[in-house]
Scaffold this active site. Structure first.
Site, PDB file in Angstrom:
ATOM      1  N   HIS A  75       0.842  -1.209   0.000  1.00 47.97           N
ATOM      2  CA  HIS A  75       0.000   0.000   0.000  1.00 47.97           C
ATOM      3  C   HIS A  75       0.874   1.255   0.000  1.00 47.97           C
ATOM      4  O   HIS A  75       1.260   1.780   1.049  1.00 47.97           O
ATOM      5  CB  HIS A  75      -0.930   0.001   1.219  1.00 47.97           C
ATOM      6  N   HIS A  97       1.470   5.122  -2.096  1.00 46.54           N
ATOM      7  CA  HIS A  97       1.051   6.137  -3.065  1.00 46.54           C
ATOM      8  C   HIS A  97       2.300   6.824  -3.605  1.00 46.54           C
ATOM      9  O   HIS A  97       2.976   7.538  -2.864  1.00 46.54           O
ATOM     10  CB  HIS A  97       0.129   7.160  -2.390  1.00 46.54           C
ATOM     11  N   ARG A 102       2.188   8.756  -6.435  1.00 38.51           N
ATOM     12  CA  ARG A 102       1.704  10.057  -6.945  1.00 38.51           C
ATOM     13  C   ARG A 102       2.041  10.355  -8.396  1.00 38.51           C
ATOM     14  O   ARG A 102       1.663  11.408  -8.891  1.00 38.51           O
ATOM     15  CB  ARG A 102       2.228  11.213  -6.079  1.00 38.51           C
ATOM     16  N   ASN A 140      -4.681   6.028  -7.449  1.00 39.99           N
ATOM     17  CA  ASN A 140      -5.358   7.340  -7.339  1.00 39.99           C
ATOM     18  C   ASN A 140      -4.431   8.496  -7.704  1.00 39.99           C
ATOM     19  O   ASN A 140      -4.220   9.426  -6.938  1.00 39.99           O
ATOM     20  CB  ASN A 140      -5.968   7.536  -5.941  1.00 39.99           C
ATOM     21  N   ASP A 190      -8.538   2.676  -4.157  1.00 38.69           N
ATOM     22  CA  ASP A 190      -8.096   3.216  -2.870  1.00 38.69           C
ATOM     23  C   ASP A 190      -8.045   4.743  -2.906  1.00 38.69           C
ATOM     24  O   ASP A 190      -7.574   5.345  -3.855  1.00 38.69           O
ATOM     25  CB  ASP A 190      -6.721   2.676  -2.496  1.00 38.69           C
ATOM     26  N   HIS A 208      -5.875  -1.032   4.990  1.00 41.69           N
ATOM     27  CA  HIS A 208      -5.857  -0.244   6.240  1.00 41.69           C
ATOM     28  C   HIS A 208      -7.033  -0.459   7.207  1.00 41.69           C
ATOM     29  O   HIS A 208      -7.800   0.437   7.496  1.00 41.69           O
ATOM     30  CB  HIS A 208      -5.672   1.247   5.966  1.00 41.69           C
ATOM     31  N   ASP A 258       0.837   2.346   3.790  1.00 38.23           N
ATOM     32  CA  ASP A 258      -0.058   3.413   3.304  1.00 38.23           C
ATOM     33  C   ASP A 258       0.699   4.743   3.240  1.00 38.23           C
ATOM     34  O   ASP A 258       0.223   5.777   3.711  1.00 38.23           O
ATOM     35  CB  ASP A 258      -1.330   3.551   4.142  1.00 38.23           C
ATOM     36  N   PHE A 312      -5.979  14.076   3.842  1.00 33.10           N
ATOM     37  CA  PHE A 312      -5.686  12.882   4.653  1.00 33.10           C
ATOM     38  C   PHE A 312      -4.407  12.222   4.146  1.00 33.10           C
ATOM     39  O   PHE A 312      -4.228  12.089   2.927  1.00 33.10           O
ATOM     40  CB  PHE A 312      -6.814  11.858   4.507  1.00 33.10           C
TER      41      PHE A 312
END
Ligand code: NCD
Ligand code: ZN
Length: 434
Positions: free
Chosen positions: A64, A66, A68, A98, A156, A236, A309, A327
């Protein structure tokens, strides 16, 4: 040849723990054991490293993250995120869809996988979106996305609100053999909340997110996994309600796994300062009772794995008032050190279970060639110094962002060398701590 001597090897996949040597050649583990010299090829020159007092772990596998890229490179990109990964001991990772635009087609999936290979640090595997544009309405072409390198599917960042779409997603994903990774959040229940609802949110005058916003959707997805026979992975996990659903689904024999993030095991809603939005994360920091239940579930295996995460955001975004900041927390560079400091060192989690949960199990679940130091396996590994101390500081991070709640804390227990495919990709000793 690389020859690591006298390391404290922990490799749950082989059921191995003890002082051993490990030899690697051509990117793979050659042998591991107590007296391997006899079995090593004659006349070959070896780089020998004395690892006395240090642990040798299989490289971490983080499902998990990110990164970007594309579109939000001011927060992170694949190269900076890969550097952050190997500094934290992560040698394989799954990155989330995402981005801007969302990773929902073959070209973008292949692009991310390719840029990951070019960065040539950690092994980067994309997760592709479940629905086009992550809009929650129309499914992506999962078989094609898998062919382009996707290791699973996830919207996600938001939950799939429509139950029928989730049911279909689990059905179709089954044909690819890949899991659906569910971010469980019922948008109506979550409302405009910014931290966990309860005494702590009331005391701060902040809008709360009830635990049920997560648990209700987790229960739905568990039941849909049962109904479809699909493969479900809960991202999560942060509430006791979700644990109850997970326990029931596993007891029924359904194909379900779950992850927990270090911050949900270490911090609680009572730790949230009004003036520091680095503590703002989704799902929000749990109550102390939920935190304790999560830790017990990780220790006993109900929760299968750890994942960071890692969710970088710029300083400007996080400087906004708590209610308005995005967040997310950066975590790649601190996850292992924080878990060691707050959980392993005080005896709440064993080192063996930590490595099982943050290396072996995630590799197995997502079908990655990683998570073990067996002979023949890729030589992805970390040399870990349980006594290495550093103060978490923005000046000392490879990530472009430093939005971690652990800023300023002294953590003890860090990876000091990271190898991917037998190649040294990070050496902490060459970069003295701040
Ligand atoms: C993540 C992000 O910033 O992309 N934020 C977060 O708080 N965890 C999204 C997510 O993982 O849900
Ligand atoms: Zn999420």
């Amino acid at each position: 040849m690389l020859w690591l001597k006298n390391a404290r090897v922990i490799d749950p996949a082989q059921g191995v723990a003890g002082i051993m040597d490990l030899a690697a050649r051509d990117g793979r583990v050659l042998s591991v054991g107590r007296d391997i010299a006899a079995g090593l090829p004659d006349g070959e020159t070896a780089e020998v490293i004395d690892c006395a007092g240090k642990y040798l772990f299989p490289g971490l596998v983080d499902v998990h993250v990110h990164l970007r890229e594309p579109g939000q490179e001011e927060k992170e990109d694949i190269t900076s995120g890969s550097r952050a990964a190997v500094r934290g001991g992560v040698t394989s990772l799954l990155c989330m869809a995402n981005t801007e635009p969302v990773i929902d087609n073959q070209a973008l999936t292949a692009l991310v996988a390719d840029r990951g290979r070019r960065a040539a640090l950690a092994r980067i595997y994309p997760l592709a979106a479940v629905t086009k544009g992550m809009a929650g309405a129309e499914l992506t072409e999962m078989a094609e996305l898998k062919a382009s390198g996707a290791k699973g599917f996830s919207d996600d960042g938001r939950g799939v609100q429509n139950g029928e779409i989730m049911r279909l997603a689990l059905e179709y994903a089954k044909l690819t053999g890949c899991p659906i990774v569910s971010h469980c959040e019922d948008a109506a229940l979550a409302g405009g909340g910014v931290m966990r609802r309860g005494r702590a949110s009331a005391a701060r005058g902040l809008i709360g997110i009830p635990g049920a916003a997560e648990s209700v959707m987790a229960a739905r997805d568990v039941l849909l996994a049962g109904e479809t026979g699909g493969r479900l992975h809960l991202a999560h996990v942060s509430t006791q309600g979700t644990l109850a659903a997970l326990r029931a689904g596993k007891a029924a024999g359904w194909d379900i796994t779950a992850e927990v993030n270090p911050h949900h095991l270490i911090l609680t809603d009572e730790d949230v300062p009004l003036t520091n939005s680095n503590f703002k994360v989704n799902p929000p920091l749990p109550t102390a009772e939920d935190r304790d239940a999560l830790l017990a579930a990780l220790a006993d295996g109900l929760i299968d794995m750890l994942a960071s995460d890692h969710a970088p955001h710029t300083w400007e975004e996080k400087a906004r008032p708590f209610a308005e900041a995005p967040f997310g927390m950066t975590a790649l560079e601190t996850a292992l050190a924080a878990v060691w400091t707050y959980l392993v060192r005080p005896g709440k989690l064993t080192a063996a279970r930590l490595i099982d949960a943050y290396s072996r199990r995630p590799a197995e679940r997502f079908g990655l060639e990683a998570g073990t130091l067996k002979p023949g396996a890729p030589a992805d590994m970390i040399l870990f110094d349980p006594d290495w101390e550093e103060t978490v500081s923005a000046d000392n991070m490879a990530s472009k962002s430093a939005n971690t709640p652990f800023l300023g804390r002294r953590l003890r227990g860090y990876p000091i060398k990271t190898w991917v495919g037998g190649r040294l990709v990070f050496d902490r000793l060459a970069q003295p701590p701040v």
